[in-house]
Design an enzyme around this catalytic site. Structure first.
Site, PDB file in Angstrom:
ATOM      1  CE  LYS A  53       2.386   0.353   5.773  1.00 23.80           C
ATOM      2  NZ  LYS A  53       1.640  -0.779   5.186  1.00 23.80           N
ATOM      3  CD  GLN A  97       2.421  -4.193   4.102  1.00 20.48           C
ATOM      4  OE1 GLN A  97       2.278  -3.469   5.075  1.00 20.48           O
ATOM      5  NE2 GLN A  97       2.380  -3.733   2.858  1.00 20.48           N
ATOM      6  CG  ASP A 120      -4.140  -0.903   5.554  1.00 22.33           C
ATOM      7  OD1 ASP A 120      -3.462   0.153   5.509  1.00 22.33           O
ATOM      8  OD2 ASP A 120      -3.641  -2.034   5.571  1.00 22.33           O
TER       9      ASP A 120
END
Ligand code: NDP
Length: 291
Positions: A53, A97, A120
């Site tokens: 990312k 994460q 997200d």
């Protein structure tokens, strides 16, 4: 007949190109999109995903603000960090994460992210908007990426029978809602589904988000169906999808390969979300939607 192989690498590159252009115009106007990332714990996959990312963010000119709190951090520690990112004017998207170390209540942390910085798309507000049938500002990157592949390959959605195998909150459920919002007639399957092959054979669009390598064989596939393989399982130094490509490719109409199908889309859509959130919050409007 042999399936059209959906080139996720090429589509992801096109999405990244469009996002990069938008980053350049925002930055030229004095607004550089920023992504705040929380990486906590020693999950081997997580470090790799975050590195990837970061690389893409750098390529696109998105500020990448990585935080790596100690593995023994508490829920309160991570909550405070998320609050700090929530307040940071230069941060437009936040990702935590997953998985987090087990002493941390992941739901509390995901819920602490401001919905208008939820890159997200995992926050209950954004998920709830999707469930209502409204278009939320952001949708989880993997299912959003699958929809983008269907759209760019002109796979017919309206009235199509769609079957999603997998009911997780980050893939299966939002995928089913996106297909429903796209006017498909949707069935969600899981480990307790009776006669899964028969249900799958009804699908014009079959999405496998299971995590069982090679489980979906030709016996599960209606001739001409579009088969989207979300599964990624490391096997002997490579990754395998949920679909048995050798048997399915001659039967399906379209097929996403693993690797090179859905995988590259997830990060591209994360960057899309970050830039969309930036444009909405700081530059007065959401850019022309990719969805
Ligand atoms: P989860 O483990 O959370 O969910 C798996 C789902 O599959 C569950 O709903 C489970 O059913 C169902 N399932 C398991 N075994 C069977 C079976 N034998 N028959 C029918 N259904 C079954 O996984 P995720 O949703 O997080 O991820 C799914 C896959 O997608 C994984 O391989 C993951 O690595 C991959 N993935 C790929 C991404 C990408 O970027 N390409 C991003 C995210 C995930 P039940 O609910 O009953 O347990």
């Amino acid at each position: 007949m042999s399936a059209v192989i959906i080139d996720g690498k090429a589509v992801a590159a096109a999405v990244r190109g469009e996002v990069g252009e938008r980053v350049r115009s925002l930055t030229a106007a004095g607004v550089r999109p920023g992504l705040g990332v929380v990486l906590c714990g020693d999950d081997p996959g997580s470090a790799t995903y975050v590195r990837n990312k970061g690389r893409v963010a750098e390529q696109l000119g998105v500020r990448f603000d990585l935080h790596t709190p100690a593995d023994d951090s508490s829920t309160a520690d991570l909550h405070a960090l998320v609050e700090q990112l929530n307040r940071d004017e230069g941060i437009d998207g936040i990702i935590v994460q997953l998985p987090l170390p087990k002493q941390i209540d992941a739901d509390v942390i995901v819920d602490a992210v401001r919905p208008d910085k939820d890159a997200d798309g995992f926050h209950p507000f954004n998920f709830g908007r999707l469930a209502e049938g409204a278009r939320p500002p952001v949708v989880a990157g993997t299912p959003a990426g699958c929809m983008e592949l269907l759209r760019r390959y002109d796979v017919p959605l309206r009235g199509a029978r769609a079957v999603v195998v997998g009911r997780s909150a980050i893939v299966g459920r939002p995928m089913a809602l996106l297909l429903l919002n796209g006017d498909c007639t949707v069935t969600i399957c899981h480990s307790r589904t009776v006669d899964l092959p028969a249900v799958c054979r009804e699908a014009d669009i079959l999405v496998a988000a299971i995590g069982r390598p090679g489980m979906i064989t030709a016996d599960y596939v209606k001739p001409g169906a579009c088969v989207i393989d979300v599964g990624i399982t490391p096997v002997d130094g490579t990754v395998r999808g949920d679909v048995d490509r050798a048997s399915v490719e001659p039967v399906a109409g379209w097929l996403t390969p693993v690797p090179g199908g859905v995988g590259p889309m997830t990060v591209a859509m994360l960057m899309y979300n970050t830039v969309a959130l930036c444009a909405a919050r700081r530059a007065g409007g959401v850019p022309a939607s990719l969805r």
